[in-house]
Enzyme design. Structure first.
Site, PDB file in Angstrom:
ATOM      1  NE  ARG A   4      -6.262   3.590  -4.475  1.00  0.00           N
ATOM      2  CZ  ARG A   4      -5.068   3.010  -4.582  1.00  0.00           C
ATOM      3  NH1 ARG A   4      -4.012   3.690  -4.981  1.00  0.00           N
ATOM      4  NH2 ARG A   4      -4.924   1.735  -4.286  1.00  0.00           N
ATOM      5  CG  ASP A  61      -0.210   3.220  -5.951  1.00  0.00           C
ATOM      6  OD1 ASP A  61      -1.386   2.852  -5.844  1.00  0.00           O
ATOM      7  OD2 ASP A  61       0.646   3.034  -5.063  1.00  0.00           O
TER       8      ASP A  61
HETATM    9  P1  FDA Z   1      -6.451  16.350   2.849  1.00  0.00           P
HETATM   10  O1  FDA Z   1      -4.989  16.305   2.627  1.00  0.00           O
HETATM   11  O2  FDA Z   1      -7.180  17.612   2.594  1.00  0.00           O
HETATM   12  O3  FDA Z   1      -6.740  15.864   4.326  1.00  0.00           O
HETATM   13  C1  FDA Z   1      -8.020  15.868   4.898  1.00  0.00           C
HETATM   14  C2  FDA Z   1      -7.912  15.469   6.361  1.00  0.00           C
HETATM   15  O4  FDA Z   1      -7.454  14.125   6.451  1.00  0.00           O
HETATM   16  C3  FDA Z   1      -6.872  16.272   7.149  1.00  0.00           C
HETATM   17  O5  FDA Z   1      -7.429  17.444   7.638  1.00  0.00           O
HETATM   18  C4  FDA Z   1      -6.484  15.295   8.227  1.00  0.00           C
HETATM   19  O6  FDA Z   1      -7.463  15.263   9.238  1.00  0.00           O
HETATM   20  C5  FDA Z   1      -6.513  13.967   7.499  1.00  0.00           C
HETATM   21  N1  FDA Z   1      -5.209  13.610   6.924  1.00  0.00           N
HETATM   22  C6  FDA Z   1      -4.847  13.668   5.625  1.00  0.00           C
HETATM   23  N2  FDA Z   1      -3.589  13.256   5.459  1.00  0.00           N
HETATM   24  C7  FDA Z   1      -3.139  12.945   6.678  1.00  0.00           C
HETATM   25  C8  FDA Z   1      -1.898  12.468   7.169  1.00  0.00           C
HETATM   26  N3  FDA Z   1      -0.867  12.227   6.374  1.00  0.00           N
HETATM   27  N4  FDA Z   1      -1.774  12.241   8.512  1.00  0.00           N
HETATM   28  C9  FDA Z   1      -2.809  12.476   9.345  1.00  0.00           C
HETATM   29  N5  FDA Z   1      -3.999  12.953   8.931  1.00  0.00           N
HETATM   30  C10 FDA Z   1      -4.168  13.171   7.623  1.00  0.00           C
HETATM   31  N6  FDA Z   1      -1.710   9.979  -4.148  1.00  0.00           N
HETATM   32  C11 FDA Z   1      -1.163   9.927  -5.384  1.00  0.00           C
HETATM   33  O7  FDA Z   1      -0.676  10.934  -5.884  1.00  0.00           O
HETATM   34  N7  FDA Z   1      -1.164   8.735  -6.064  1.00  0.00           N
HETATM   35  C12 FDA Z   1      -1.725   7.593  -5.569  1.00  0.00           C
HETATM   36  O8  FDA Z   1      -1.707   6.557  -6.236  1.00  0.00           O
HETATM   37  C13 FDA Z   1      -2.303   7.655  -4.281  1.00  0.00           C
HETATM   38  N8  FDA Z   1      -2.885   6.555  -3.709  1.00  0.00           N
HETATM   39  C14 FDA Z   1      -3.614   6.693  -2.546  1.00  0.00           C
HETATM   40  C15 FDA Z   1      -4.342   5.624  -2.048  1.00  0.00           C
HETATM   41  C16 FDA Z   1      -5.185   5.801  -0.950  1.00  0.00           C
HETATM   42  C17 FDA Z   1      -6.008   4.650  -0.470  1.00  0.00           C
HETATM   43  C18 FDA Z   1      -5.270   7.075  -0.315  1.00  0.00           C
HETATM   44  C19 FDA Z   1      -6.180   7.315   0.834  1.00  0.00           C
HETATM   45  C20 FDA Z   1      -4.494   8.109  -0.774  1.00  0.00           C
HETATM   46  C21 FDA Z   1      -3.650   7.942  -1.866  1.00  0.00           C
HETATM   47  N9  FDA Z   1      -2.867   8.981  -2.340  1.00  0.00           N
HETATM   48  C22 FDA Z   1      -2.276   8.888  -3.593  1.00  0.00           C
HETATM   49  C23 FDA Z   1      -2.616  10.178  -1.483  1.00  0.00           C
HETATM   50  C24 FDA Z   1      -3.563  11.326  -1.801  1.00  0.00           C
HETATM   51  O9  FDA Z   1      -3.249  11.891  -3.045  1.00  0.00           O
HETATM   52  C25 FDA Z   1      -3.471  12.437  -0.729  1.00  0.00           C
HETATM   53  O10 FDA Z   1      -2.171  12.951  -0.688  1.00  0.00           O
HETATM   54  C26 FDA Z   1      -3.847  12.006   0.667  1.00  0.00           C
HETATM   55  O11 FDA Z   1      -4.909  11.087   0.659  1.00  0.00           O
HETATM   56  C27 FDA Z   1      -4.269  13.213   1.524  1.00  0.00           C
HETATM   57  O12 FDA Z   1      -5.379  13.830   0.962  1.00  0.00           O
HETATM   58  P2  FDA Z   1      -6.867  13.773   1.575  1.00  0.00           P
HETATM   59  O13 FDA Z   1      -7.792  13.481   0.442  1.00  0.00           O
HETATM   60  O14 FDA Z   1      -6.923  12.821   2.676  1.00  0.00           O
HETATM   61  O15 FDA Z   1      -7.208  15.246   1.979  1.00  0.00           O
END
Ligand code: FDA
Length: 318
Positions: free
Chosen positions: A182, A130
């Protein structure tokens, strides 16, 4: 503002001491976290596998502050690898370097990671490092390169965060050998000197890095996803627009669906998880478990204000 406050609270010891004692906090955390024991995590992995999802398991914990704890976390990571093998789970492992000693001593961390990778390689299990806050990025990339030379790209991979200005260049460099990435937006509180302050810029950079990954996959040979081994491209986002962009760009480049994996956090956007799976894309669910759930839960609250209202309404009903 609210996001910044929550990200501060996710690392504040006083807040952790206060909140982890509240039953309601665990109730909220359990939307995202499999449970406090490995048995509970294994049960959830089996259920997700049965439904067609792959998994990456994460034993929660970070910023370990003493050697004994870092070694214990390493032993536990090896136990998880053995559980994946013994229970025949379709899963890899995700780990944070600060959990296995990076916050204390780089040599200790290297030694611990080496032990984990020895076990992983023995059973053909993939380990994803990560990415943590920006002060860890150089150290993480350096240690990755060292370990990749010994263990190869089928055993270890990286995460890149589109909110960092540097990640586009990092992606271009690190993928030249087929390194599995990732791609995420980034979950930590970062200053404007290192990260885009505006969400629109983070999103646009996410799409640009997606293009870099697609080019790299075409150049290095398009590996398909398997239960234990992800392909080069793993798009980890719950954002419909980012997912749609990645699908269209990959299709335009002629990639097959099995060469683009989508990854999502347990308990978030189940509708999107199901629809991608039904369309024939590999979908891997990040399943965290363990007693150290506080910072993970607060980062999830920071990502979506509606989660915070869910937390507060539960608190008021106590
Ligand atoms: P965004 O935050 O714009 O969200 C898009 C939409 O997704 C929202 O409108 C909502 O509908 C939904 N959504 C997002 N988060 C939600 C929540 N918490 N609860 C409910 N709905 C939600 N980060 C990092 O810094 N280091 C890492 O190693 C990782 N590893 C990692 C693994 C995996 C498999 C995932 C999916 C994510 C990570 N992350 C991470 C976290 C990542 O950086 C980020 O903070 C989250 O994925 C939220 O960003 P989105 O891309 O989903 O978009």
């Amino acid at each position: 503002m609210l996001r910044a406050l929550l990200l501060y609270l996710s690392q504040a010891q006083w807040a952790r001491n206060m909140v982890t004692g509240w039953r309601v906090a665990w109730r909220v955390a359990s939307r995202f976290v499999a449970g406090e024991t490995l048995e509970e995590a294994v049960a959830l992995v089996k259920e997700l596998n049965r439904r067609g999802f792959y998994v990456t398991l994460d034993h929660l914990g970070e910023y370990t502050s003493n050697e004994a704890e870092a070694v214990r976390s390493t032993d536990e990571a090896i136990e998880i690898i053995e559980a994946i093998e013994n229970e025949d789970l379709q899963s890899g492992l995700s780990i944070k370097l600060s959990q296995i000693g990076m916050a204390i001593d780089e040599a200790l961390c290297e030694n611990n990671l080496h032990r984990i990778l020895m076990a992983a390689q023995k059973y053909g299990i993939f380990v994803r490092i990560d990415m943590e806050d920006s002060t860890y990025v150089d150290r993480t990339l350096d240690l990755y390169q060292k370990m990749r030379q010994s263990f190869g790209i089928d055993t270890i991979g990286l995460v890149l965060q589109s909110y960092l200005y540097r990640s586009l260049k990092d992606a271009e460099q690190v993928t030249q050998d087929g390194t599995r990435i990732r791609l995420v937006k980034g979950a930590y509180k970062e200053p404007g000197e290192v990260a885009f302050p505006e969400k629109a810029d983070v999103d646009a950079e996410f799409d640009r890095i997606t293009e870099v990954l697609i080019k790299a996959a075409l150049k290095t040979g398009c590996v398909e996803a398997g239960p234990k081994l992800p392909p080069l491209i793993a798009i980890a986002s719950h954002d419909d627009l980012r997912v749609r962009y990645a699908k269209a760009a990959a299709e335009k480049a002629g990639l097959t669906r099995r060469t683009v994996e989508f990854q999502m956090l347990n308990g978030i956007r189940r509708d999107l998880q199901d629809s991608l799976l039904a369309e024939g894309y590999p979908v891997r669910i990040y399943v965290p478990w363990g007693s150290e759930w506080y910072p993970y839960m607060v980062r999830r609250l920071a990502e979506r204000p509606a989660n915070l209202w869910f937390f507060i309404s539960n608190l008021l009903r106590r």
